[in-house]
Design a protein around this motif. Structure first.
Motif, PDB file in Angstrom:
ATOM      1  N   GLY A  67       0.832  -1.201   0.000  1.00  0.00           N
ATOM      2  CA  GLY A  67       0.000   0.000   0.000  1.00  0.00           C
ATOM      3  C   GLY A  67       0.862   1.244   0.000  1.00  0.00           C
ATOM      4  O   GLY A  67       1.898   1.316  -0.660  1.00  0.00           O
ATOM      5  N   LEU A 115     -10.379   9.431  -2.379  1.00  0.00           N
ATOM      6  CA  LEU A 115      -9.015   9.809  -2.038  1.00  0.00           C
ATOM      7  C   LEU A 115      -7.973   9.300  -3.025  1.00  0.00           C
ATOM      8  O   LEU A 115      -6.965   9.956  -3.293  1.00  0.00           O
ATOM      9  CB  LEU A 115      -8.744   9.191  -0.657  1.00  0.00           C
ATOM     10  N   LEU A 156      -6.159  -0.201   8.973  1.00  0.00           N
ATOM     11  CA  LEU A 156      -5.903   0.140   7.567  1.00  0.00           C
ATOM     12  C   LEU A 156      -5.583  -1.162   6.848  1.00  0.00           C
ATOM     13  O   LEU A 156      -4.692  -1.888   7.278  1.00  0.00           O
ATOM     14  CB  LEU A 156      -4.682   1.066   7.568  1.00  0.00           C
ATOM     15  N   ALA A 170      -9.927   3.088   8.636  1.00  0.00           N
ATOM     16  CA  ALA A 170     -10.616   3.492   9.867  1.00  0.00           C
ATOM     17  C   ALA A 170     -10.502   4.996  10.037  1.00  0.00           C
ATOM     18  O   ALA A 170      -9.506   5.608   9.645  1.00  0.00           O
ATOM     19  CB  ALA A 170     -10.018   2.774  11.071  1.00  0.00           C
ATOM     20  N   ILE A 171     -11.507   5.572  10.662  1.00  0.00           N
ATOM     21  CA  ILE A 171     -11.531   7.026  10.829  1.00  0.00           C
ATOM     22  C   ILE A 171     -10.399   7.507  11.766  1.00  0.00           C
ATOM     23  O   ILE A 171     -10.003   8.660  11.732  1.00  0.00           O
ATOM     24  CB  ILE A 171     -12.936   7.474  11.324  1.00  0.00           C
ATOM     25  N   PRO A 226      -6.424  15.277   6.395  1.00  0.00           N
ATOM     26  CA  PRO A 226      -6.327  15.255   7.866  1.00  0.00           C
ATOM     27  C   PRO A 226      -4.984  14.694   8.356  1.00  0.00           C
ATOM     28  O   PRO A 226      -4.510  15.078   9.423  1.00  0.00           O
ATOM     29  CB  PRO A 226      -7.471  14.336   8.296  1.00  0.00           C
ATOM     30  N   PHE A 283       3.383   6.027   5.069  1.00  0.00           N
ATOM     31  CA  PHE A 283       2.680   5.112   5.983  1.00  0.00           C
ATOM     32  C   PHE A 283       1.668   4.291   5.209  1.00  0.00           C
ATOM     33  O   PHE A 283       1.206   4.686   4.144  1.00  0.00           O
ATOM     34  CB  PHE A 283       1.946   5.865   7.095  1.00  0.00           C
TER      35      PHE A 283
END
Ligand SMILES: CC(C)(COP(=O)(O)OP(=O)(O)OC[C@H]1O[C@@H](n2cnc3c(N)ncnc32)[C@H](O)[C@@H]1OP(=O)(O)O)[C@@H](O)C(=O)NCCC(=O)NCCSC(=O)CC(=O)O
Length: 298
Positions: A67, A115, A156, A170-171, A226, A283
């Motif tokens: 990822g 995104l 994730l 996840a938020i 964010p 990340f």
């Protein structure tokens, strides 16, 4: 479709990188290919090697489903390969296509659809001795670390299913990343051995990075707005420090592993000269954080 298109997209980026490097493709000794979007064997690195005309002895490594930290991991691995094989020239290629995630929107996928974007980036990595006609180094990778944030493996992720790849974001991801970056950076900077006069800003003075992060240039994977906002806040960065990351996110979206190459490209094309020392952060699932100390050769 992606099995065919992902190596071709990588080829476009790699051909440009090789042309800028200035040596023939046959001088590439190693290939590291990162993607989440082409699952098959033989793997996409073999197809890319054929498309580029790399020599049959090229040593290939495929990084699959790492990822968004795939680009950082590929660069870190290329550093190890170059430093441990005299004369090696490692081609790093990252190529991602969101088509493999296409599906009906549901609670998890719709955030990713908002995104993610398609893209490919490529870099040639070496550790000398320098060859005739070769472009000089743009960034030096001085030190690299990988950290996994404990108990975040469910935050994730991507899973291969009958319909392609499903992802889950996840938020809490922006908060978790923001909370963890500073220790990872300190770790990466403490791994450096240089003369005191040459020391990068966070290693001089009190050695804890406080207030010195603004002396660096920054290549941060723009996982989402964010995430960048949280990193800005935690490290108390001046607004322009993450400008390259924000520009890439705005123009191209989050291209997972390929994005960090776009950010490095944006930095080197910037109008004002970069500070000597910099930091790279990427990340992804794990949650895994790749941190790297960069230096612009003077
Ligand atoms: C989804 C967004 C683009 C939306 O941005 P906006 O600026 O438009 O709006 P916003 O942030 O206020 O969020 C709008 C609404 O979406 C909700 N929301 C935000 N993130 C959510 C998530 N992960 N799951 C469910 N809901 C979410 C907010 O609570 C808010 O709800 P309400 O309106 O009810 O208040 C952004 O929040 C974002 O980038 N979040 C994801 C960051 C992230 O996890 N990145 C990691 C990518 S993975 C990666 O980089 C590595 C990898 O893939 O390997």
């Amino acid at each position: 479709m992606t099995v065919d298109a992902v190596p071709k997209l990588a080829q476009c980026a790699a051909a440009k990188a090789i042309a800028e490097w200035g040596r023939p493709a046959a001088d590439i000794t190693h290939l590291v290919f990162s993607t989440y979007s082409a699952c098959q064997a033989p793997t996409a690195d073999l197809r890319l090697a054929a498309l580029l005309g790399l020599r049959p002895m090229v040593s290939r490594t495929m990084l699959s489903l790492h990822g968004c930290y795939g680009g950082g991991r590929a660069l870190s691995l290329a550093k190890e390969l170059a430093e441990n094989n005299r004369g090696a020239r490692v081609l790093v290629a990252c190529s991602e296509m969101t088509l493999v995630c296409f599906g009906a929107p549901d609670g998890g996928n719709i955030v990713g659809h908002a995104l993610f974007g398609d893209g490919a980036g490529a870099v040639v990595v070496g550790a000398g001795p320098f060859l005739d006609g070769e472009q000089g180094p743009i960034f030096e990778m001085v030190s690299a670390t990988q950290t996994t944030i404990p108990r975040t493996e469910h935050a994730l992720g991507m899973r291969v299913s009958g319909g392609g790849i499903d992802f889950h974001l996840a938020i809490q991801v922006p908060t978790l990343v923001g909370q963890s970056v500073e220790p990872c950076l300190l770790d990466a900077f403490h791994g450096i051995i240089v003369d005191d006069d040459d020391a990068p800003p966070p290693c001089s003075g009190n050695g804890n990075g406080n207030g010195r992060w603004n002396d660096l240039f920054w290549a941060v994977h723009p996982g989402g707005r964010p995430i960048l906002d949280n990193i800005d806040k935690v490290l108390m960065l001046e607004p322009e420090k993450l400008a390259a990351s924000r520009h890439v996110l705005r123009e191209y979206g989050n291209m997972s592993g390929a994005t960090i190459v776009f950010v490095l490209d944006e930095l080197r094309r910037g109008r004002s000269p970069l500070p000597e020392w910099g930091a790279l952060l990427a990340f992804g699932p794990g949650i895994t954080i790749e941190a790297m100390v960069l230096r612009c050769p003077r």
